[in-house]
Design a protein around this motif. Sequence first.
Motif, mmCIF file in Angstrom:
data_model
loop_
_atom_site.group_PDB
_atom_site.id
_atom_site.type_symbol
_atom_site.label_atom_id
_atom_site.label_comp_id
_atom_site.label_asym_id
_atom_site.label_seq_id
_atom_site.Cartn_x
_atom_site.Cartn_y
_atom_site.Cartn_z
ATOM 1 N N GLU A 177 40.619 43.557 31.847
ATOM 2 C CA GLU A 177 41.846 44.140 32.393
ATOM 3 C C GLU A 177 42.348 43.286 33.550
ATOM 4 N N PRO A 178 43.023 42.179 33.238
ATOM 5 C CA PRO A 178 43.544 41.319 34.311
ATOM 6 C C PRO A 178 44.700 41.987 35.046
ATOM 7 N N SER A 179 44.883 41.609 36.289
ATOM 8 C CA SER A 179 46.015 42.118 37.068
ATOM 9 C C SER A 179 47.316 41.419 36.690
ATOM 10 N N TRP A 180 47.209 40.176 36.228
ATOM 11 C CA TRP A 180 48.385 39.438 35.777
ATOM 12 C C TRP A 180 47.949 38.268 34.915
ATOM 13 N N GLN A 181 48.912 37.667 34.265
ATOM 14 C CA GLN A 181 48.720 36.416 33.531
ATOM 15 C C GLN A 181 49.590 35.357 34.178
ATOM 16 N N GLU A 182 49.045 34.147 34.309
ATOM 17 C CA GLU A 182 49.842 33.028 34.792
ATOM 18 C C GLU A 182 50.730 32.526 33.651
ATOM 19 N N GLU A 183 52.020 32.509 33.878
ATOM 20 C CA GLU A 183 52.920 31.969 32.855
ATOM 21 C C GLU A 183 52.565 30.510 32.597
ATOM 22 N N ARG A 184 52.428 30.166 31.318
ATOM 23 C CA ARG A 184 52.024 28.811 30.949
ATOM 24 C C ARG A 184 53.245 27.982 30.580
ATOM 25 N N GLY A 185 53.373 26.815 31.214
ATOM 26 C CA GLY A 185 54.467 25.912 30.902
ATOM 27 C C GLY A 185 54.177 25.076 29.674
ATOM 28 N N SER A 186 55.139 24.309 29.248
ATOM 29 C CA SER A 186 54.967 23.451 28.079
ATOM 30 C C SER A 186 53.914 22.378 28.300
ATOM 31 N N ASP A 187 53.580 22.104 29.565
ATOM 32 C CA ASP A 187 52.539 21.127 29.900
ATOM 33 C C ASP A 187 51.160 21.774 30.026
ATOM 34 N N LEU B 286 50.189 23.942 32.110
ATOM 35 C CA LEU B 286 49.872 24.301 33.484
ATOM 36 C C LEU B 286 50.627 25.565 33.872
ATOM 37 N N PRO B 287 50.071 26.380 34.774
ATOM 38 C CA PRO B 287 50.820 27.542 35.255
ATOM 39 C C PRO B 287 52.124 27.129 35.923
ATOM 40 N N THR B 288 53.173 27.882 35.644
ATOM 41 C CA THR B 288 54.478 27.585 36.244
ATOM 42 C C THR B 288 54.602 28.115 37.662
ATOM 43 N N GLY B 289 53.695 29.010 38.053
ATOM 44 C CA GLY B 289 53.803 29.690 39.336
ATOM 45 C C GLY B 289 54.307 31.102 39.205
ATOM 46 N N GLY C 257 44.657 36.468 36.343
ATOM 47 C CA GLY C 257 44.229 36.796 37.692
ATOM 48 C C GLY C 257 43.418 38.070 37.715
ATOM 49 N N LEU C 258 42.230 38.001 38.337
ATOM 50 C CA LEU C 258 41.367 39.162 38.524
ATOM 51 C C LEU C 258 40.913 39.169 39.983
ATOM 52 N N PRO C 259 41.756 39.684 40.884
ATOM 53 C CA PRO C 259 41.496 39.531 42.318
ATOM 54 C C PRO C 259 40.265 40.265 42.826
ATOM 55 N N TYR C 260 39.676 41.124 42.000
ATOM 56 C CA TYR C 260 38.461 41.830 42.420
ATOM 57 C C TYR C 260 37.216 41.264 41.741
ATOM 58 N N THR D 173 37.017 29.312 40.027
ATOM 59 C CA THR D 173 37.394 29.691 41.390
ATOM 60 C C THR D 173 38.857 29.424 41.712
ATOM 61 N N GLY D 174 39.580 28.813 40.792
ATOM 62 C CA GLY D 174 41.009 28.594 40.974
ATOM 63 C C GLY D 174 41.677 28.471 39.625
ATOM 64 N N PRO D 175 42.991 28.535 39.579
ATOM 65 C CA PRO D 175 43.698 28.392 38.315
ATOM 66 C C PRO D 175 43.776 26.929 37.900
ATOM 67 N N PRO D 176 44.163 26.635 36.656
ATOM 68 C CA PRO D 176 44.425 25.240 36.294
ATOM 69 C C PRO D 176 45.386 24.603 37.297
ATOM 70 N N ASN D 177 45.101 23.363 37.660
ATOM 71 C CA ASN D 177 45.828 22.621 38.683
ATOM 72 C C ASN D 177 45.618 23.210 40.075
ATOM 73 N N GLY D 178 44.509 23.943 40.222
ATOM 74 C CA GLY D 178 44.240 24.592 41.494
ATOM 75 C C GLY D 178 43.965 23.646 42.645
ATOM 76 N N LEU D 179 43.546 22.396 42.364
ATOM 77 C CA LEU D 179 43.392 21.439 43.458
ATOM 78 C C LEU D 179 44.704 21.269 44.216
#
Length: 285
Positions: free
Chosen positions: A183-193, A195-198, A213-216, A255-261
């Motif tokens: 049960e995620p709190s949200w999904q990161e929208e995925r771009g054509s590349d 990577l998450p769009t934000g 995203g699972l903030p807990y 510990t972070g999303p794709p492209n989290g660096l």
Amino acid sequence: MPRSAASSAAPADAAVLLTAGDVEVTVLPGDGCRLGSLRIGGTELLRTGQDPAAQGKGVFAYGSFPMVPWAGRVDHGRWRNGGERHELPVDMPPHAIHGTGVRTAWREAAPVGATSAAYYYDLTEPWPYAGRVTQLFELTPESLRTTLSVETAEVSFPAMAGWHPWFRKQLSPDGAAARLDFEPSWQEERGSDHLPTGNRISPVDGPRDDCFGLPYGVDATLVWEDELSLEIKAGCDWLVVFDEQDDAICVEPQTGPPNGLNTAPRLVTRIDPLEVSTTWTWRRH
């Protein structure tokens, strides 16, 4: 053949077998310190390197490997640490992917026990900062706990850590396909590349190659009806799910999303290393 965990004569790059009851885990320190196999009562849960779907597809296609010092994709391999700009080799064009640990032979960090083992490797090129990564495996008849830590030797730097398991969609030829409950709190929208769009969106149905995203903390369960359930918990806020292949599903705490660096850097300092654990707990039906 894997060596017994009770033996100390074999080199660190030999396969190591941990056992607890009728559960067997094979660790491959010389092959990215991945799990090569997880067998519960003789049933294999992971796609292994011998499976036809994995052969010829490189280091990313089998077992369960650590993603460190970053997880997932880095946009065109480019990232920064404060004012310093860096580039990583592009190994999944147009991006760098899954860290350096998966391509590294790890060294034994402590004597191997019957149910536990620990390994490390020192960060080096193409990663621009000195440091050390350690991975600890702890097995019981009901669970496997794995801990990754990233330490810096000198300069602070952003880092990520996570795991990329390839679970079989079917545990037996006539068995039910795996179902993933979470049960995620949200999904990161995925771009054509890829990577998450934000943008954060409501979770949508698969097939998936997506970040959630699972903030807990990560709490997800794979269910093979009438056979087995596997609960995956981790002290991470992010989970990537990849289920686009016919025979396997990947459930990846990180510990972070794709492209989290670039988008969600977590700084590793001398007094604040990065440490994260995941626990797999199984129940037989």
